[in-house]
Design a protein around this motif. Sequence first.
Motif, mmCIF file in Angstrom:
data_model
loop_
_atom_site.group_PDB
_atom_site.id
_atom_site.type_symbol
_atom_site.label_atom_id
_atom_site.label_comp_id
_atom_site.label_asym_id
_atom_site.label_seq_id
_atom_site.Cartn_x
_atom_site.Cartn_y
_atom_site.Cartn_z
ATOM 1 N N GLY A 194 0.919 -1.177 -0.049
ATOM 2 C CA GLY A 194 0.207 -0.051 -0.095
ATOM 3 C C GLY A 194 0.612 1.332 -0.026
ATOM 4 N N LYS A 195 2.121 1.222 0.169
ATOM 5 C CA LYS A 195 2.838 2.296 0.196
ATOM 6 C C LYS A 195 3.607 2.680 -1.241
ATOM 7 N N ARG A 196 3.243 3.680 -1.894
ATOM 8 C CA ARG A 196 3.779 4.112 -3.353
ATOM 9 C C ARG A 196 5.112 4.624 -3.235
ATOM 10 N N SER A 197 6.055 3.983 -4.223
ATOM 11 C CA SER A 197 7.112 4.572 -4.528
ATOM 12 C C SER A 197 7.787 4.401 -5.856
ATOM 13 N N VAL A 198 8.749 5.023 -6.036
ATOM 14 C CA VAL A 198 9.438 4.796 -7.590
ATOM 15 C C VAL A 198 10.496 3.812 -7.451
ATOM 16 N N VAL A 199 10.081 2.913 -8.292
ATOM 17 C CA VAL A 199 11.017 1.839 -8.188
ATOM 18 C C VAL A 199 11.769 1.505 -9.645
ATOM 19 N N CYS A 200 13.220 1.214 -9.475
ATOM 20 C CA CYS A 200 13.716 0.914 -10.591
ATOM 21 C C CYS A 200 14.459 -0.235 -10.459
ATOM 22 N N HIS A 222 7.049 14.183 -6.819
ATOM 23 C CA HIS A 222 5.876 13.695 -6.025
ATOM 24 C C HIS A 222 6.236 13.148 -4.558
ATOM 25 N N LYS A 223 7.320 13.573 -4.148
ATOM 26 C CA LYS A 223 7.592 13.553 -2.781
ATOM 27 C C LYS A 223 7.447 12.018 -2.274
ATOM 28 N N ILE A 224 7.866 11.165 -3.068
ATOM 29 C CA ILE A 224 7.593 9.829 -2.427
ATOM 30 C C ILE A 224 9.122 8.997 -2.535
ATOM 31 N N PRO A 225 9.149 7.800 -1.941
ATOM 32 C CA PRO A 225 10.639 7.363 -1.719
ATOM 33 C C PRO A 225 10.965 6.628 -3.005
ATOM 34 N N LEU A 226 12.393 6.219 -3.312
ATOM 35 C CA LEU A 226 12.946 5.994 -4.321
ATOM 36 C C LEU A 226 13.604 4.399 -4.097
ATOM 37 N N ILE A 227 13.242 3.503 -4.814
ATOM 38 C CA ILE A 227 13.752 1.986 -4.637
ATOM 39 C C ILE A 227 14.567 1.914 -5.754
ATOM 40 N N LEU A 230 13.758 9.529 0.824
ATOM 41 C CA LEU A 230 14.208 8.172 1.191
ATOM 42 C C LEU A 230 14.408 7.506 -0.063
ATOM 43 N N TYR A 231 15.939 7.065 -0.023
ATOM 44 C CA TYR A 231 16.328 6.110 -1.042
ATOM 45 C C TYR A 231 16.849 4.893 -0.487
ATOM 46 N N ILE A 232 16.113 3.765 -1.168
ATOM 47 C CA ILE A 232 16.539 2.420 -0.546
ATOM 48 C C ILE A 232 17.387 1.876 -2.010
ATOM 49 N N SER A 233 18.610 1.349 -1.585
ATOM 50 C CA SER A 233 19.380 0.538 -2.652
ATOM 51 C C SER A 233 19.540 -0.863 -2.093
ATOM 52 N N ILE A 234 19.142 -1.696 -3.246
ATOM 53 C CA ILE A 234 19.209 -3.133 -2.967
ATOM 54 C C ILE A 234 20.023 -3.736 -4.028
ATOM 55 N N LEU A 235 21.093 -4.445 -3.324
ATOM 56 C CA LEU A 235 22.180 -4.824 -4.227
ATOM 57 C C LEU A 235 21.952 -6.212 -4.466
ATOM 58 N N THR A 236 21.842 -6.750 -5.636
ATOM 59 C CA THR A 236 21.602 -8.086 -5.914
ATOM 60 C C THR A 236 22.876 -8.693 -6.690
ATOM 61 N N HIS A 237 22.969 -9.897 -7.045
ATOM 62 C CA HIS A 237 24.033 -10.456 -7.834
ATOM 63 C C HIS A 237 24.046 -10.493 -9.232
ATOM 64 N N ILE A 278 19.405 3.881 2.912
ATOM 65 C CA ILE A 278 19.445 2.431 3.541
ATOM 66 C C ILE A 278 20.135 1.442 2.473
ATOM 67 N N ILE A 279 21.064 0.682 2.617
ATOM 68 C CA ILE A 279 21.730 -0.252 1.836
ATOM 69 C C ILE A 279 21.415 -1.684 2.043
ATOM 70 N N LEU A 280 20.410 -2.441 1.425
ATOM 71 C CA LEU A 280 20.205 -4.118 1.560
ATOM 72 C C LEU A 280 20.912 -4.763 0.416
ATOM 73 N N ALA A 281 20.979 -5.929 0.769
ATOM 74 C CA ALA A 281 21.508 -6.870 -0.210
ATOM 75 C C ALA A 281 20.999 -8.092 -0.224
ATOM 76 N N GLU A 282 20.996 -9.079 -1.283
ATOM 77 C CA GLU A 282 20.449 -10.347 -1.287
ATOM 78 C C GLU A 282 21.789 -11.192 -0.695
ATOM 79 N N PRO A 283 21.432 -12.397 0.053
ATOM 80 C CA PRO A 283 22.459 -13.238 0.026
ATOM 81 C C PRO A 283 23.212 -13.671 -0.760
ATOM 82 N N GLY A 284 24.493 -13.893 -0.693
ATOM 83 C CA GLY A 284 25.410 -14.300 -1.649
ATOM 84 C C GLY A 284 25.900 -13.350 -2.918
#
Length: 280
Positions: free
Chosen positions: A117-123, A152-157, A193-200, A216-222
């Motif tokens: 239910g929370k709107r974000s811009v997603v790349c 639009h003042k919304i988070p970026l992922i 807010l900008y959330i970066s998620i690092l994948t392989h 905030i920087i997240l990552a997937e295992p491995g």
Amino acid sequence: MMFKLFGKQKKFNAKQFTQKDVPQQLYTKCDNCNDMIYYEDLKLNLDVCPKCSHHIPIGAYRRLEITLDPGSFREFNRHIKTGNPLDFPTYEDKLAKASKASGIKEAVITGYGDIQGKRSVVCVMDSNFMMGSMGSVVGEKITRAIEKSIKHKIPLIIFCASGGARMQEGIVSLMQMAKVSSSLKKHSEEGLLYISILTHPTTGGVTASFAMLGDIILAEPGALIGFAGPRVIKQTIRQDLPEGFQSAQFLQDHGFLDKVVHRKDMTRTLSKILKIHGGE
């Protein structure tokens, strides 16, 4: 008598079969443990090996499917087309082949989407398209996504997956590092807010720019995360390198990212962060 009639029977050996022998969409093989996985079981497990928990790289649209609320994604800037600014030989052919093989027009998909239910811009970057390399269109699409987040003042992922800058575009590709980073500076100044998620894998110029600039920087295992390869680093600093020093777990232990998150927990984790940021 029966032995003479039919001859010696060959002993069944599962190892004699290869991935090519298995019908498509029936079974696949884990790249980590080599276990054969029933395709439907793999899909239900979010493309994570049930045996060893290896996070198999997935395409951008699959990522959106398992992360966002159903039917909430609205893609934008879909039809921006990559040119050949340096007249690099065979580049157009490579782009056409990459598009046909991956089913997308460039190495990143951008749009609006809801997470519980929370709107974000997603790349979402896609390593199936020329290893997710960053060229002018990738940089432009991500920059425009950042600008929409500001507007639009919304988070970026951003889900990062890349082999780095795209060599066929030379300096034009490298300029995207500065362009995207500059836009993220404005994004930060707006208190968004900008959330970066690092994948392989997440490597090269992407790691050296927007991938590591998240609030905030997240990552997937491995996940493999780094700038240059181990051989280049070792030759440069002339020191032996720790085992697995470019893995997500190693980077978390040494403070380079905030948390390693299993794929099945990613949506819930992002939802919590967005709710905290929104004051709920």
